[in-house]
Design an enzyme around this catalytic site. Structure first.
Site, short mmCIF file in Angstrom:
data_model
loop_
_atom_site.label_atom_id
_atom_site.label_comp_id
_atom_site.label_asym_id
_atom_site.label_seq_id
_atom_site.Cartn_x
_atom_site.Cartn_y
_atom_site.Cartn_z
N ASP A 1 -3.19 -18.10 1.54
CA ASP A 1 -4.28 -18.77 0.80
C ASP A 1 -4.92 -19.85 1.66
OD1 ASP A 1 -1.85 -20.10 0.58
OD2 ASP A 1 -2.06 -20.60 -1.54
N ASP B 1 -11.99 -8.54 6.11
CA ASP B 1 -13.31 -8.48 5.46
C ASP B 1 -13.91 -9.89 5.45
OD1 ASP B 1 -12.97 -5.72 4.85
OD2 ASP B 1 -14.05 -5.97 2.95
N TYR C 1 0.83 -1.22 0.00
CA TYR C 1 0.00 0.00 0.00
C TYR C 1 0.86 1.26 0.00
CZ TYR C 1 -4.21 -2.72 1.04
OH TYR C 1 -5.25 -3.60 0.98
N ASP D 1 -5.95 -6.70 5.46
CA ASP D 1 -7.12 -6.00 4.93
C ASP D 1 -8.12 -7.02 4.38
OD1 ASP D 1 -8.76 -3.94 4.08
OD2 ASP D 1 -7.66 -3.59 2.21
N LYS E 1 3.13 -15.34 2.71
CA LYS E 1 3.13 -16.11 1.47
C LYS E 1 4.59 -16.42 1.17
CE LYS E 1 1.22 -17.84 -2.30
NZ LYS E 1 0.33 -19.03 -2.27
C1 IPM Z 1 -9.67 -0.47 5.58
C2 IPM Z 1 -9.96 0.15 4.25
C3 IPM Z 1 -8.79 1.01 3.84
C4 IPM Z 1 -7.57 0.10 3.74
C5 IPM Z 1 -8.96 1.81 2.55
C6 IPM Z 1 -10.17 2.69 2.59
C7 IPM Z 1 -7.72 2.61 2.22
O1 IPM Z 1 -10.25 -0.82 3.30
O2 IPM Z 1 -9.44 0.25 6.55
O3 IPM Z 1 -9.69 -1.70 5.70
O4 IPM Z 1 -7.40 -0.60 2.76
O5 IPM Z 1 -6.81 0.07 4.70
MN MN Z 2 -10.49 -2.82 4.15
#
Ligand code: IPM
Ligand code: MN
Length: 362
Positions: A219, A247, A141, A243, A186
């Site tokens: 993975d 999710d 990032y 990240d 990885k």
């Molecule tokens: C998170 C979000 C952010 C990230 C984005 C909005 C830059 O997805 O906080 O998880 O990827 O860190």
């Molecule tokens: Mn995120």
């Protein structure tokens, strides 16, 4: 206690959910005799619209002088032009970096009442209690980005120091929990991951002999997280893997709208935000789930202000609201969903019920 809290509502549902968290913090301050001063500032798309930059100087300055920062979300279709020179997300990344917030804590502990909303079989979810520690200021990032008409690249780089400090933080957290650490990488493909694994192994062995460390490839981890989530305690991983895995992990809890996060550096100052995004599809409709933001406020009290009882009190109130069926649309199946405001009121009602003897502190 007196605390300066900067609020960065940001974009989409950000303003709606941070307003809910501010209401809850205000009630906690009243119940426990604290004084929280809230200062609102711009970030993300809202800041681009107002002054052309996703992290205005004034916002950064306020954050650098606050005790803690509460953030909603950034981004949205309005600012998603692939050719745009500035993007809302740059504001958040720059803020995390400027404040030195390299450790992002994302706890995942499904609430029994919300299991019905999860797409995973309930018997796999009972007793799940894990904490993902995501490295937040390094990796792909933040690496150099290149673009030509027929080529693009993003550099992923990590230094030993960057890996050491995040693994150390994860080990400390594991020590205070069940003493189990899973480091995700990885290493069969990436050089940065081979460094990560080497450093993680050494830090754990030399400094935390009481913490049991294991390594997983990302993975495989994506699969294990759904197949046997109960087995994990603390999971430490690099920026992008963390990240993505969180999710995914939000589905264990039933909704992305339930997961809070704390971003910490070496000092007490931290940034607290839901793991979800700005949800432009439901923005401004008063239907967003405020719990991730409210639970982020609890993390703020615990980690930046050391107000542990107050943090517990918020977490209990959210838990009781969920138990009583206070579900927003993302969680509700049969019952009529609550609005953001109504869900917030449910939490406030349980906070008040809790009102223990008022403890005055300075
Ligand atoms: C998170 C979000 C952010 C990230 C984005 C909005 C830059 O997805 O906080 O998880 O990827 O860190
Ligand atoms: Mn995120």
């Amino acid at each position: 206690m007196h605390a300066e809290i900067v609020v960065l509502p940001g974009d989409g549902i950000g303003p709606e959910v941070t307003a809910a968290a501010v209401d809850v913090l205000t009630a906690v301050a009243r119940n426990f005799g604290h004084c929280f001063n809230f200062q609102h500032h711009l970030i993300g798309g809202a800041a681009i619209d107002a002054c052309g930059a996703p992290l205005p100087e004034e916002t950064l300055h306020a954050c650098q002088h606050a005790d803690a920062v509460l953030l909603g979300a950034v981004g949205g279709p309005k600012w998603s032009d692939p050719n745009a020179r500035v993007r809302p997300e740059q504001g958040l990344l720059a803020l995390r970096q400027a404040l030195g917030l390299y450790a992002n804590l994302r706890p995942v502990a499904p609430h029994p009442a919300a299991l019905g909303a999860a797409p995973i079989k309930p018997h796999l979810l009972a007793g799940v209690d894990l904490l993902v520690v995501r490295e937040l200021t390094g990796g792909i990032y933040f690496g150099d980005k290149q673009r030509s008409p027929d080529h693009a690249s993003d550099l992923c780089s990590y230094s030993v120091v960057e890996v050491e400090r995040i693994v150390r933080r994860a080990c400390q957290l594991a020590r205070a929990r069940r003493g189990k650490l899973t480091s995700v990488d990885k290493a069969n493909v990436l050089e940065t991951s081979r460094l990560w694994r080497e450093v993680a192994t050494r830090v754990a062995r030399e400094e935390f002999p009481d913490v049991q460390i294991e390594h997983q490839l990302v993975d495989a981890m994506a699969m294990h997280l759904l197949a046997r989530p109960r087995e994990y305690d603390v999971i430490v991983t690099e920026n992008m893997f963390g990240d993505i895995l969180t999710d995914e992990a939000s589905m264990l809890a039933g909704s992305l709208g339930l997961l809070p996060s704390a971003s910490l550096g070496d000092g007490r100052r931290g940034l607290y935000e839901p793991i979800h995004g700005s949800a432009p599809d439901i923005a401004g409709r008063g239907m967003a789930n405020p719990y991730a933001s409210i639970l982020s406020a609890a993390l703020l009290l615990r980690h930046s202000l050391e107000l542990v009882d107050e943090a517990d009190c918020i977490e209990r109130a959210v838990s009781e609201a969920l138990h009583a069926g206070a579900f927003t649309a993302d969680l509700a199946s049969t019952t009529a969903p609550l609005s953001t405001r109504a869900a917030t009121r449910a939490v406030l009602a349980h906070l008040c019920e809790e009102r223990q003897p008022i403890v005055m502190r300075d």
